[in-house]
Design a protein around this motif. Structure first.
Motif, PDB file in Angstrom:
ATOM      1  N   SER A   8       0.988  -1.156   0.054  1.00 21.19           N
ATOM      2  CA  SER A   8      -0.197  -0.062   0.057  1.00 21.19           C
ATOM      3  C   SER A   8       0.898   1.263   0.160  1.00 21.19           C
ATOM      4  N   ILE A   9       2.021   1.112   0.253  1.00 23.80           N
ATOM      5  CA  ILE A   9       3.129   2.309   0.132  1.00 23.80           C
ATOM      6  C   ILE A   9       3.974   2.371  -0.854  1.00 23.80           C
ATOM      7  N   GLU A  10       3.876   1.530  -1.634  1.00 29.28           N
ATOM      8  CA  GLU A  10       4.768   1.312  -2.874  1.00 29.28           C
ATOM      9  C   GLU A  10       4.515   2.621  -3.853  1.00 29.28           C
ATOM     10  N   PRO A  11       5.502   2.912  -4.503  1.00 31.29           N
ATOM     11  CA  PRO A  11       7.024   2.755  -4.379  1.00 31.29           C
ATOM     12  C   PRO A  11       7.432   3.642  -3.163  1.00 31.29           C
ATOM     13  N   TYR A  12       8.357   2.645  -2.446  1.00 30.49           N
ATOM     14  CA  TYR A  12       8.647   3.201  -1.204  1.00 30.49           C
ATOM     15  C   TYR A  12      10.499   3.315  -1.001  1.00 30.49           C
ATOM     16  N   PRO A  13      10.875   4.483  -0.816  1.00 29.33           N
ATOM     17  CA  PRO A  13      10.218   5.469  -0.484  1.00 29.33           C
ATOM     18  C   PRO A  13       9.852   6.507  -1.856  1.00 29.33           C
ATOM     19  N   GLY A  14      10.328   5.968  -2.915  1.00 28.84           N
ATOM     20  CA  GLY A  14       9.817   6.776  -4.075  1.00 28.84           C
ATOM     21  C   GLY A  14      10.260   8.332  -3.822  1.00 28.84           C
ATOM     22  N   ARG A  15       9.805   8.991  -4.718  1.00 37.17           N
ATOM     23  CA  ARG A  15      10.141  10.490  -4.776  1.00 37.17           C
ATOM     24  C   ARG A  15       9.569  11.102  -3.668  1.00 37.17           C
ATOM     25  N   LYS A  16       8.475  10.765  -2.802  1.00 37.26           N
ATOM     26  CA  LYS A  16       7.757  11.409  -1.767  1.00 37.26           C
ATOM     27  C   LYS A  16       8.537  11.673  -0.709  1.00 37.26           C
ATOM     28  N   ALA A  17       8.224  12.734   0.032  1.00 32.29           N
ATOM     29  CA  ALA A  17       8.940  12.861   1.277  1.00 32.29           C
ATOM     30  C   ALA A  17       8.247  11.972   2.436  1.00 32.29           C
ATOM     31  N   LEU A  18       9.503  11.771   3.318  1.00 32.67           N
ATOM     32  CA  LEU A  18       9.015  10.590   4.125  1.00 32.67           C
ATOM     33  C   LEU A  18       7.891  11.108   4.962  1.00 32.67           C
ATOM     34  N   THR A  19       6.781  10.272   5.600  1.00 32.67           N
ATOM     35  CA  THR A  19       5.983  10.612   6.321  1.00 32.67           C
ATOM     36  C   THR A  19       5.771   9.687   7.606  1.00 32.67           C
ATOM     37  N   VAL A  20       5.258   9.978   8.693  1.00 34.99           N
ATOM     38  CA  VAL A  20       5.202   9.165  10.056  1.00 34.99           C
ATOM     39  C   VAL A  20       4.558   7.826   9.562  1.00 34.99           C
ATOM     40  N   PRO A  21       3.173   8.124   8.822  1.00 38.15           N
ATOM     41  CA  PRO A  21       2.421   6.770   8.720  1.00 38.15           C
ATOM     42  C   PRO A  21       3.294   5.765   7.696  1.00 38.15           C
ATOM     43  N   ARG A  22       3.830   6.192   6.628  1.00 40.45           N
ATOM     44  CA  ARG A  22       4.685   5.393   5.588  1.00 40.45           C
ATOM     45  C   ARG A  22       5.645   4.792   6.577  1.00 40.45           C
ATOM     46  N   VAL A  23       6.393   5.477   7.043  1.00 36.54           N
ATOM     47  CA  VAL A  23       7.785   5.089   7.722  1.00 36.54           C
ATOM     48  C   VAL A  23       7.228   4.117   8.788  1.00 36.54           C
TER      49      VAL A  23
END
Length: 398
Positions: free
Chosen positions: A220-235
């Motif tokens: 559900s969080i792919e691509p990770y980390p991808g180009r998005k900024a890191l966020t608490v829920p994804r981390v």
């Protein structure tokens, strides 16, 4: 057989009043947190004539910052421990692993800005201006200066664990003349590459295990980390499953073994314990975005010795990235120890071996210049040489 010694011990226990009562346990006999903490505090108490055991709040960069200072002989060198997280304190865990270190070092645990006891001592408004990587590196520099001045030390040891290794590398780069050596434990090298590696480990392990829930949450969080900024829920998703499959502590599913030990810390009050979670959210709010840019791949020249302690199964801060980084390092001397049965929490997973390498591979930098208490007197013959079989140690001097 002479049973007198055993009987004598029993008599002493009974006279001291610590034998188990014959009657049924009453409410007043029940173990409470306060009683358990008092027992541990008494057990850990430093009573040696040259020892030190202090909890102090030092004014640093506009706020009060909490230090715990412990050692059995202040003639020993200072070891400043930079905890991980951000805002995951080791002060409330120190009672579980640190006591043997205190024979050889005066150990300083520091609750960083936004962490634990320091969070509890200050308002968020007062702490916020310094909640940057630069600001906290400067906090660390001021802590070092306080220790050097107070204990009349030209140099000290600097140890950084996980997030603390970010501050450690930066400080060692800026002030190499302050340190006998920099010791990186669970060294963070490149944040985004680290997140990719940890995510891949967790997803591969989940697929091998046939864990549908883990696979679903990770995908559900792919691509990770991808180009998005890191966020608490994804981390949090990545960390949850990486930890579940032993990337934090080998053979363990989560962080509970650490967090529950906080509850018994003689160094922490209930208020301090409550501050851990609040401080973590506050710190991540300020620092997580800045961690996106951590990249030490080209920070490879040090003017002080470097020692890396690496867990062979560490996926929280990738052991592979740390090993590659070590191969590129140039320093007056460098050493890496790979702990075969550890992941990220090396000092707790293999505490005996951790101590051996602190004494054998780190302490000599201070001993060579006389910054250490006199050693033991050993008499006799045929004393066997020590062994570190089971740890993989690499050393290079330049």
């Amino acid at each position: 057989m002479n049973r007198f010694p055993a009987m004598l011990v029993l008599v002493l226990i009974l006279v001291a009043g610590v034998g188990r009562p014959a009657h049924a346990e009453t409410a007043s006999d029940a173990m409470t947190r306060a009683k358990a903490v008092a027992i541990i505090a008494d057990n850990q108490k430093i009573v040696s004539p040259r020892g030190i055991e202090e909890n102090v709040a030092v004014p640093i960069n506009g706020i009060r910052q909490a230090l715990q200072i412990r050692g059995r002989d202040t003639r020993n060198p200072i070891l400043l421990f930079l905890h991980g997280g951000p805002a995951s304190p080791d002060m409330p865990l120190a009672w579980t692993f640190q006591s043997p270190w205190e024979d050889y070092f005066t150990v300083v645990e520091w609750d960083q800005r936004g962490t634990g006891k320091t969070y509890a001592l200050n308002s968020e408004a007062a702490m916020a201006p310094g909640m940057t990587i630069d600001g906290m590196t400067d906090d660390a520099a001021q802590v070092v200066q306080y220790l050097r001045k107070r204990f009349h030390k030209r140099r000290i040891f600097l140890m950084g664990h996980s997030w603390g290794s970010v501050l450690g590398v930066r400080l060692a780069q800026r002030h190499p003349d302050w340190f006998y050596a920099y010791i990186g434990v669970g060294q963070l090298v490149n944040m985004r590459a680290n997140e990719r590696a940890g995510f891949a480990f967790a997803l591969d392990a989940a697929k091998a295990d046939g864990n549908a829930k883990a696979i679903r949450e990770l995908q559900s969080i792919e691509p990770y980390p991808g180009r998005k900024a890191l966020t608490v829920p994804r981390v949090a998703v990545r960390s949850k499953w990486e930890s579940y499959y032993g990337g934090l502590a080998l053979g363990r599913r989560n962080f509970r073994f650490d967090a529950r030990a906080w509850e018994l810390s003689p160094a922490y009050s209930e208020k301090d314990l409550d501050a851990i979670g609040k401080g973590s959210l506050f710190s991540l709010h300020h620092l997580l975005g800045q961690l996106n840019d951590i990249d030490f791949d080209r920070v490879t020249h040090f003017r002080c010795p470097v020692v890396l302690f690496v867990g062979a199964h560490d996926e929280t801060t990738s052991h592979v990235l740390a090993e590659r980084w070590f191969a590129k390092l140039h320093a007056p001397s460098k050493r890496m120890v790979i702990f075969a049965d550890s992941a990220h929490m090396v000092m707790q997973e293999q505490p005996g071996r951790f101590l051996v390498h602190l004494v054998d591979d780190v302490l000599p930098y201070a001993q060579r210049v006389g910054d250490a208490a006199p050693g033991e007197v050993v008499r006799g013959t045929g004393i066997p040489a020590g062994s570190t079989a089971g740890d993989h140690s690499m050393h290079s001097s330049r």
